[in-house]
Scaffold this active site. Structure first.
Site: not given
Length: 299
Positions: A254-257, A259
DNA sequence: CACCAGGCAAACC
DNA sequence: GGTTTGCATGGT
């Protein structure tokens, strides 16, 4: 990883698929980092073990890695501890050949492994530090996360002054277990994050949470154990498994980076399901895929 | 001024 | 049970 004892320093052959300069790029990414110092191509760091503080440097020259002991402390226990720390810190023991094999065939990784060849996971061998860093960094930008960490270390850590530089050491759980939560909040940790950090510090001080006990477990058991701790969700569990337990299959999906990095390649923002699908090809090496994606974000 | 950052737990339908 | 909301602040 064989470190040869040369009295005041240790020497080892640099492993294949390892580029020290890529490690340096990572270590230099924030000017607020105070747990190590990089000067030229040499890293300096201080660590506490039992009742001693050791200061050492790491550098690379002509395909060899060197750990030099700087403050006159280098008995066998210290050498073993530091050698083990550095080996884990830079993930030197891992045979990453299988990862390069799969990455060269992977549409999302093949260019990245070429550009950033030799990049490895730069870990956080200290379990308490890994927890605090991961929790502090939840849902805020990295700049502010580094600000929080710096304040935390400068408020509660210990320091060694040596030849005009200050070397900070991350505080022990026993120190944090007894601090007033208001002081942590004053550093601009949210109330929740301050609670999580103090809870974990108490568990570690009391021995109900320990690296030795956790190290015995397999990936699914370990993840389950971490998820049972308040403040540790799926992202933090996998982040800690990757950075402290050196598990190459850990994957904070789920890491924003992650994505953001994939968005740049796809030109639309993928869902978690799409990423899971893409990542099927990375089986066993998700942590390595992740660090190459992260690396692509800082130019 | 919105909206997003290396999320999470508790509250709320 | 799945979904929404508050937390803290800096960057874009």
């Amino acid at each position: 990883m064989q470190w040869e004892d040369k009295q005041t320093y240790l020497e080892a052959g640099s492993p294949s698929h390892f580029r020290f300069d890529e490690t340096l790029v990572f270590l230099k990414r924030s000017d607020q980092e105070i747990l190590h110092l990089v000067k030229g191509r040499t890293v300096f760091k201080a660590l506490r073990l039992e009742d001693e503080v050791v200061l050492f440097s790491i550098t690379e020259e002509d395909g060899k890695l060197y750990i030099q002991f700087l403050n006159g402390k280098f008995n066998k226990a210290i050498k073993d501890f530091v050698a083990d720390y550095v080996t884990k810190w830079f993930d030197l023991e891992r045979d990453v050949e299988p990862f390069y094999q799969l990455a060269q065939q992977d549409p999302y990784l093949k260019d990245l492994v070429k550009t950033y060849s030799g990049l490895r996971v730069v870990g956080i061998p200290d379990l308490f530090e890994a927890f605090v860093w991961a929790i502090a960094g939840q849902q805020i930008n990295l700049t502010f996360a580094y600000t929080l960490k710096r304040r935390f270390v400068q408020r509660f850590g210990e320091k060694l002054d040596w030849e005009g530089e200050t070397y900070w050491i991350f505080p022990q759980p026993a120190v944090i277990a007894d601090v007033n939560i208001e002081i942590v909040r004053d550093l601009q940790f949210s109330s929740r994050k301050a609670e999580y950090v103090l809870d974990i510090a108490k568990k570690m001080r009391d021995g109900t949470l320990s690296l030795q006990e956790l190290e015995e477990k397999s990936y699914p058991e370990l993840k389950k154990a971490l998820l049972s701790i308040r403040g540790i969700g799926a992202w933090t569990a996998d982040y800690v498994l990757m950075k402290c337990f050196q598990m190459p299959n850990a994957f904070p999906i789920a890491d924003a980076g992650i994505h953001q990095a994939l968005k740049q390649q796809l030109s639309w923002k993928p869902t978690v399901e799409e990423i899971a699908n893409i990542a099927k090809n990375w089986a066993g090496w998700e942590a390595y895929a992740t660090i190459f994606l992260w690396r692509s974000l800082y130019e």
